[in-house]
Design a protein around this motif. Sequence first.
Motif, PDB file in Angstrom:
ATOM      1  N   ALA A 139       0.838  -1.199   0.000  1.00  0.00           N
ATOM      2  CA  ALA A 139       0.000   0.000   0.000  1.00  0.00           C
ATOM      3  C   ALA A 139       0.874   1.251   0.000  1.00  0.00           C
ATOM      4  CB  ALA A 139      -0.920  -0.012   1.224  1.00  0.00           C
ATOM      5  N   ALA A 140       1.976   1.208   0.757  1.00  0.00           N
ATOM      6  CA  ALA A 140       2.880   2.359   0.796  1.00  0.00           C
ATOM      7  C   ALA A 140       3.515   2.601  -0.569  1.00  0.00           C
ATOM      8  CB  ALA A 140       3.963   2.127   1.850  1.00  0.00           C
TER       9      ALA A 140
ATOM     10  N   ALA B 268      13.774   7.155  -4.549  1.00  0.00           N
ATOM     11  CA  ALA B 268      13.690   7.705  -3.191  1.00  0.00           C
ATOM     12  C   ALA B 268      12.230   7.932  -2.849  1.00  0.00           C
ATOM     13  CB  ALA B 268      14.468   9.015  -3.110  1.00  0.00           C
ATOM     14  N   GLY B 269      11.833   7.457  -1.695  1.00  0.00           N
ATOM     15  CA  GLY B 269      10.446   7.586  -1.271  1.00  0.00           C
ATOM     16  C   GLY B 269      10.221   6.764  -0.021  1.00  0.00           C
TER      17      GLY B 269
ATOM     18  N   PRO C 128      18.241  -3.585   1.546  1.00  0.00           N
ATOM     19  CA  PRO C 128      17.995  -3.334   2.973  1.00  0.00           C
ATOM     20  C   PRO C 128      17.533  -1.914   3.296  1.00  0.00           C
ATOM     21  CG  PRO C 128      19.971  -4.644   2.695  1.00  0.00           C
ATOM     22  CD  PRO C 128      19.540  -4.238   1.317  1.00  0.00           C
ATOM     23  N   SER C 129      17.823  -0.933   2.467  1.00  0.00           N
ATOM     24  CA  SER C 129      17.376   0.435   2.731  1.00  0.00           C
ATOM     25  C   SER C 129      15.859   0.560   2.686  1.00  0.00           C
ATOM     26  CB  SER C 129      17.977   1.393   1.698  1.00  0.00           C
ATOM     27  OG  SER C 129      17.415   1.147   0.406  1.00  0.00           O
ATOM     28  N   GLY C 130      15.192  -0.394   2.043  1.00  0.00           N
ATOM     29  CA  GLY C 130      13.743  -0.334   1.897  1.00  0.00           C
ATOM     30  C   GLY C 130      13.283   0.465   0.689  1.00  0.00           C
ATOM     31  N   ARG C 131      14.211   1.152  -0.004  1.00  0.00           N
ATOM     32  CA  ARG C 131      13.849   1.937  -1.179  1.00  0.00           C
ATOM     33  C   ARG C 131      14.044   1.077  -2.430  1.00  0.00           C
ATOM     34  NH1 ARG C 131      14.592   4.764   3.695  1.00  0.00           N
ATOM     35  NH2 ARG C 131      13.260   6.633   3.562  1.00  0.00           N
ATOM     36  N   PRO C 132      13.019   0.970  -3.256  1.00  0.00           N
ATOM     37  CA  PRO C 132      13.097   0.008  -4.369  1.00  0.00           C
ATOM     38  C   PRO C 132      14.013   0.456  -5.495  1.00  0.00           C
ATOM     39  CG  PRO C 132      11.034   1.237  -4.438  1.00  0.00           C
ATOM     40  CD  PRO C 132      11.713   1.641  -3.165  1.00  0.00           C
TER      41      PRO C 132
ATOM     42  N   TYR D 228      17.978  -9.785  -3.483  1.00  0.00           N
ATOM     43  CA  TYR D 228      17.017  -8.990  -2.717  1.00  0.00           C
ATOM     44  C   TYR D 228      15.597  -9.345  -3.154  1.00  0.00           C
ATOM     45  CZ  TYR D 228      21.062  -6.054  -1.554  1.00  0.00           C
ATOM     46  OH  TYR D 228      22.281  -5.600  -1.124  1.00  0.00           O
ATOM     47  N   PRO D 229      14.660  -9.322  -2.243  1.00  0.00           N
ATOM     48  CA  PRO D 229      13.288  -9.704  -2.619  1.00  0.00           C
ATOM     49  C   PRO D 229      12.650  -8.687  -3.564  1.00  0.00           C
ATOM     50  CG  PRO D 229      13.350  -8.860  -0.371  1.00  0.00           C
ATOM     51  CD  PRO D 229      14.777  -9.000  -0.805  1.00  0.00           C
TER      52      PRO D 229
END
Length: 314
Positions: free
Chosen positions: A198-199, A219-220, A245-249, A262-263
Amino acid sequence: MTALRTGRTVRVLQPGYGATVQDLGRPGHGALGVSPSGAADPDSLRLANRLVGNEESAAALECLLGGLVLAFDHHATVALTGAPCPARAGGRPVGPNAPVRLAPGEQLRLGTATDGLRVYVAVRGGLDTPAVLGSRSTDTLSGLGPERLAAGGLLPVGDRTTGWPAVDLAPRRALPAEPLLRILPGPRDDWFTPAALAALCAAPYTVTEQSDRIGMRLAGPALERVRPGELPSEGTVAGALQVPPSGRPILFLADHPVTGGYPVIAVVHEDDLPLAAQTRPGRTLRFRLAQRPGAPGTATDSPSPVASPRRKIR
């Protein structure tokens, strides 16, 4: 660059910002560790070739933001597509999406693109650089294909055409200010919290300067995982949204690696990848979920079977 079979060449006076030779790539070699490569915006490449009477797959030039200057030693027909940019042919202003003719000794000069990112330049007959694994494309990750253009280089021009140019202009829709890219979840969306998907679709992401033909770093909002660790390396496709790992795609483009650890939370519909490839650093884009094929009321929105996140690796 190669044997001059037709004797016709194009001399590179200014190479622009990392221009490369591209065609529709070399799919089918993933088992060898070779990505498909090819034009990042294949729709624009196909159009440029059609405008000059080439096969759609003919090799042409892909240049970032323009800045290219070429000199022709023969009567030539060229076409510019992709990112709109000011241009002159033999000193005359010329527009995009139309065949343009040059006389021997004349130059084609591209200014800086006013929108978008990648400009395509097709030459009637196609560029005749040596093929590697069936393609003349430059793969910037593996190093296959011709090197990036350099000042003073000669590009051989081939003689493979399908007919004479049939139209004077092929109008195209302007690039959107903020592209909206359709995605299908998976194949590793179960590695993320339910809120992560959703994010991903709720807020815009900015294309960073750490982007190239391999992938776009975005970045987001960070995408939160529920599973630690990393995956054994598995196959990837263009359009995969891999999450480090940063969570940014990172959105994989034409020269993406064929495997990754990475997933991948989702995959962008392949029909939307040309639009992604035209989004320049600093611009934002958004994602939205596409309905899966067969869902009620999704006839015009469903990605084709080959756009599945588990589609065959090419």
